[in-house]
Design a protein around this motif. Structure first.
Motif, mmCIF file in Angstrom:
data_model
loop_
_atom_site.group_PDB
_atom_site.id
_atom_site.type_symbol
_atom_site.label_atom_id
_atom_site.label_comp_id
_atom_site.label_asym_id
_atom_site.label_seq_id
_atom_site.Cartn_x
_atom_site.Cartn_y
_atom_site.Cartn_z
ATOM 1 N N ARG A 1 29.736 61.184 19.660
ATOM 2 C CA ARG A 1 30.610 61.415 18.498
ATOM 3 C C ARG A 1 31.411 62.698 18.659
ATOM 4 O O ARG A 1 32.616 62.728 18.397
ATOM 5 N N GLU B 1 37.284 59.927 14.077
ATOM 6 C CA GLU B 1 36.180 59.085 13.648
ATOM 7 C C GLU B 1 36.684 57.728 13.208
ATOM 8 O O GLU B 1 36.018 56.747 13.226
ATOM 9 N N LYS C 1 34.187 62.284 21.304
ATOM 10 C CA LYS C 1 35.317 61.484 20.850
ATOM 11 C C LYS C 1 36.339 62.373 20.145
ATOM 12 O O LYS C 1 37.549 62.286 20.406
ATOM 13 N N ASP D 1 27.830 67.945 12.315
ATOM 14 C CA ASP D 1 28.806 67.881 11.220
ATOM 15 C C ASP D 1 29.474 69.229 10.985
ATOM 16 O O ASP D 1 30.682 69.290 10.705
ATOM 17 N N ASP E 1 23.702 59.987 21.646
ATOM 18 C CA ASP E 1 24.557 59.298 20.677
ATOM 19 C C ASP E 1 25.358 60.293 19.832
ATOM 20 O O ASP E 1 26.550 60.080 19.563
ATOM 21 N N ASN E 2 24.719 61.370 19.408
ATOM 22 C CA ASN E 2 25.435 62.389 18.631
ATOM 23 C C ASN E 2 26.511 63.070 19.465
ATOM 24 O O ASN E 2 27.617 63.350 18.975
ATOM 25 N N CYS F 1 22.730 67.614 19.069
ATOM 26 C CA CYS F 1 23.280 67.061 20.316
ATOM 27 C C CYS F 1 22.479 67.541 21.521
ATOM 28 O O CYS F 1 22.918 67.388 22.666
#
Length: 210
Positions: free
Chosen positions: A56, A210, A59, A197, A52-53, A170
């Motif tokens: 992100r 995002e 993307k 992050d 899931d991380n 990740c």
């Protein structure tokens, strides 16, 4: 004296790798055999979180037009399978469901994908030549498992002369302590280990994506 202090006193872990002029994200073995609970090795919470991380991160990476290179482990027959001391990879057949990339991290019309037979994404694949052709000097490593194929890929990326950044959240491993110990070890030798992050701040369009 702790282990970390012992290594530091010997000069390990001095400085940081840092980011170069162009990054790519490398995704190691986020295939259904390791991420889909329908399969024996696919129900690992830490790996689910890492997938899931990574979604992100990817993307933002794709929005920036930066390369994404993924891989899966698979074999054509039992004869070309290596001598793993792990049961499941021996049965993963190219074209079978266990070798399908997890849809959360795979974009077929964008990502570069390689099949591999050994732990590292760089071993006997075209990953390094493609990244060099793209002008990449920094690779961000994600995937599973941290102590196995991810660690092998980190070492090979270093050996090919890339700056290596590992996205800690990740990457996934069945054992949290093993995950931490391996990242601590590679971070004092080959790479920088950063959070998602922290890494997103180095991808200019991340916030917009995002």
């Amino acid at each position: 004296m702790t282990t970390a202090e012992s290594f530091k006193n010997l000069g390990y872990g001095s400085g940081s790798v840092g980011f170069g002029s162009k990054v790519a994200v490398v995704v190691v073995d986020f295939q259904r055999g390791l991420t889909d609970p329908a399969f024996p090795m696919g129900n690992q919470p830490a790996i689910q979180t890492a997938v899931d991380n990574t979604a992100r991160l990817l993307k933002a990476t794709r929005a920036a037009g930066l390369p994404v290179v993924s891989c899966y482990t698979g074999y054509s027959t039992a004869r070309d399978a290596l001598g793993w001391k792990v049961d499941q990879p021996l049965t993963w057949r190219i074209g079978g469901p266990e070798c399908e990339l997890d849809p959360r991290i795979y974009q077929p019309d964008y990502d570069i994908v390689f099949a591999k037979t050994a732990p590292s994404i760089f071993f006997h694949t075209g990953a390094a030549p493609v990244l060099h052709k793209e002008g990449v000097d920094t690779v961000i490593i994600t995937g599973c498992t941290t102590s196995g194929c991810v660690r092998a890929s980190i070492i090979d990326a270093f050996s090919y002369g890339f700056r290596v950044i590992v996205a800690e959240d990740c990457c996934g491993d069945p054992d949290p302590a093993t995950h931490r110990a391996n990242l601590e070890d590679v971070s004092r030798r080959y790479c920088d280990v950063l959070s998602l992050d922290q890494i997103l701040t180095h991808i200019p369009v991340a916030e917009a994506a995002e």
